[in-house]
Design a protein around this motif. Structure first.
Motif, PDB file in Angstrom:
ATOM      1  N   UNK A  20       0.969  -1.063   0.002  1.00  0.00           N
ATOM      2  CA  UNK A  20       0.047  -0.224  -0.176  1.00  0.00           C
ATOM      3  C   UNK A  20       0.862   1.409  -0.005  1.00  0.00           C
ATOM      4  N   UNK A  21       1.974   0.937   0.263  1.00  0.00           N
ATOM      5  CA  UNK A  21       2.988   2.345   0.268  1.00  0.00           C
ATOM      6  C   UNK A  21       3.978   2.160  -1.118  1.00  0.00           C
ATOM      7  N   UNK A  22       4.715   3.550  -1.293  1.00  0.00           N
ATOM      8  CA  UNK A  22       5.434   3.423  -2.579  1.00  0.00           C
ATOM      9  C   UNK A  22       6.778   2.382  -2.230  1.00  0.00           C
ATOM     10  N   UNK A  23       7.168   2.618  -1.217  1.00  0.00           N
ATOM     11  CA  UNK A  23       8.256   1.839  -0.570  1.00  0.00           C
ATOM     12  C   UNK A  23       8.005   0.254  -0.757  1.00  0.00           C
ATOM     13  N   UNK A  24       6.943  -0.080  -0.277  1.00  0.00           N
ATOM     14  CA  UNK A  24       6.296  -1.491  -0.450  1.00  0.00           C
ATOM     15  C   UNK A  24       6.179  -1.940  -1.928  1.00  0.00           C
ATOM     16  N   UNK A  25       5.594  -1.067  -2.881  1.00  0.00           N
ATOM     17  CA  UNK A  25       5.343  -1.584  -3.943  1.00  0.00           C
ATOM     18  C   UNK A  25       6.796  -1.674  -4.638  1.00  0.00           C
ATOM     19  N   UNK A  26       7.718  -1.016  -4.473  1.00  0.00           N
ATOM     20  CA  UNK A  26       8.992  -0.693  -4.898  1.00  0.00           C
ATOM     21  C   UNK A  26       9.849  -2.291  -4.684  1.00  0.00           C
ATOM     22  N   UNK A  27       9.596  -2.541  -3.128  1.00  0.00           N
ATOM     23  CA  UNK A  27      10.271  -3.920  -2.703  1.00  0.00           C
ATOM     24  C   UNK A  27       9.544  -5.147  -3.407  1.00  0.00           C
ATOM     25  N   UNK A  28       8.195  -4.870  -3.428  1.00  0.00           N
ATOM     26  CA  UNK A  28       7.557  -6.275  -4.218  1.00  0.00           C
ATOM     27  C   UNK A  28       8.018  -6.306  -5.566  1.00  0.00           C
ATOM     28  N   UNK A  29       8.186  -5.283  -6.356  1.00  0.00           N
ATOM     29  CA  UNK A  29       8.468  -5.367  -7.686  1.00  0.00           C
ATOM     30  C   UNK A  29      10.141  -5.792  -7.812  1.00  0.00           C
ATOM     31  N   UNK A  30      10.776  -5.357  -6.898  1.00  0.00           N
ATOM     32  CA  UNK A  30      12.329  -5.808  -6.758  1.00  0.00           C
ATOM     33  C   UNK A  30      12.308  -7.312  -6.484  1.00  0.00           C
ATOM     34  N   UNK A  31      11.423  -7.641  -5.514  1.00  0.00           N
ATOM     35  CA  UNK A  31      11.304  -9.077  -5.022  1.00  0.00           C
ATOM     36  C   UNK A  31      10.975 -10.069  -6.163  1.00  0.00           C
ATOM     37  N   UNK A  32       9.983  -9.590  -6.941  1.00  0.00           N
ATOM     38  CA  UNK A  32       9.593 -10.442  -8.099  1.00  0.00           C
ATOM     39  C   UNK A  32      10.902 -10.433  -9.249  1.00  0.00           C
ATOM     40  N   UNK A  33      11.353  -9.506  -9.478  1.00  0.00           N
ATOM     41  CA  UNK A  33      12.507  -9.338 -10.402  1.00  0.00           C
ATOM     42  C   UNK A  33      13.829 -10.208 -10.025  1.00  0.00           C
ATOM     43  N   UNK A  34      13.976 -10.054  -8.766  1.00  0.00           N
ATOM     44  CA  UNK A  34      15.208 -10.800  -8.263  1.00  0.00           C
ATOM     45  C   UNK A  34      14.855 -12.340  -7.767  1.00  0.00           C
ATOM     46  N   UNK A  35      13.589 -12.497  -7.633  1.00  0.00           N
ATOM     47  CA  UNK A  35      13.103 -13.900  -7.428  1.00  0.00           C
ATOM     48  C   UNK A  35      13.614 -14.349  -6.057  1.00  0.00           C
ATOM     49  N   UNK A  36      13.508 -13.130  -5.090  1.00  0.00           N
ATOM     50  CA  UNK A  36      13.967 -13.395  -3.567  1.00  0.00           C
ATOM     51  C   UNK A  36      13.021 -12.239  -2.850  1.00  0.00           C
ATOM     52  N   UNK A  37      12.468 -13.120  -1.673  1.00  0.00           N
ATOM     53  CA  UNK A  37      11.832 -12.090  -0.705  1.00  0.00           C
ATOM     54  C   UNK A  37      12.611 -10.792   0.004  1.00  0.00           C
ATOM     55  N   UNK A  38      11.987  -9.672  -0.354  1.00  0.00           N
ATOM     56  CA  UNK A  38      12.943  -8.555   0.151  1.00  0.00           C
ATOM     57  C   UNK A  38      12.006  -7.852   1.234  1.00  0.00           C
TER      58      UNK A  38
END
Length: 140
Positions: A20-38
């Motif tokens: 729901x936050x900008x930072x949260x969306x960024x972390x989710x996108x990075x997690x998907x691209x890197x295939x690791x949970x951040x």
């Protein structure tokens, strides 16, 4: 001996940043691209690594007596010790869960147990927590 230990309150020490936050969306996108949970967990003053001041309780059960090491235990022997361990863990959880706010109505489930689905409110479609609350339709 085997000593059952369970910790209560750890889940209240930090809040995870969600999408729901900008930072949260960024972390989710990075997690998907890197295939690791951040995940990013924040606590007091919105800082990571500084937990909220909440109580944490360590429950220590009665030791499960193991007489002598068995090099190749049978399935029955393993099941017996595991059953006693799980029984003691549930006993200490049920007896002391009231010590930490928010755990009073919780139930401890193990891997082989079915977790019931939450009851749904018939009027709004929202979930009721705890599920022991009466449905709104019964009050109308």
């Amino acid at each position: 001996d085997l000593v059952p230990v369970y910790g209560l309150g750890h889940t209240h020490l930090f809040t995870t940043v969600d999408r729901s936050s900008r930072l949260g969306r960024l972390l989710m996108e990075l997690s998907r691209r890197l295939r690791v949970s951040l995940p990013l967990a924040v606590g007091r003053w919105g800082m990571p690594l500084i937990p909220y001041p909440r109580p944490v309780v360590a429950l220590v059960g009665r030791p499960i007596r193991i007489d002598a090491p068995v090099p190749n235990p049978t399935d029955e022997q393993v099941d017996d010790v595991h059953g006693r361990f799980v029984q003691e863990l549930r006993r200490i959880f049920d007896k002391h869960k009231h010590l930490v706010k928010g755990y009073e109505n919780k139930r401890l489930y193990f891997e082989d147990e079915e977790v019931p689905e939450h009851r749904q409110d018939a009027v709004t479609g929202d979930y009721l927590f705890p599920s022991s609350l009466p449905a709104l339709s019964s009050r109308l």
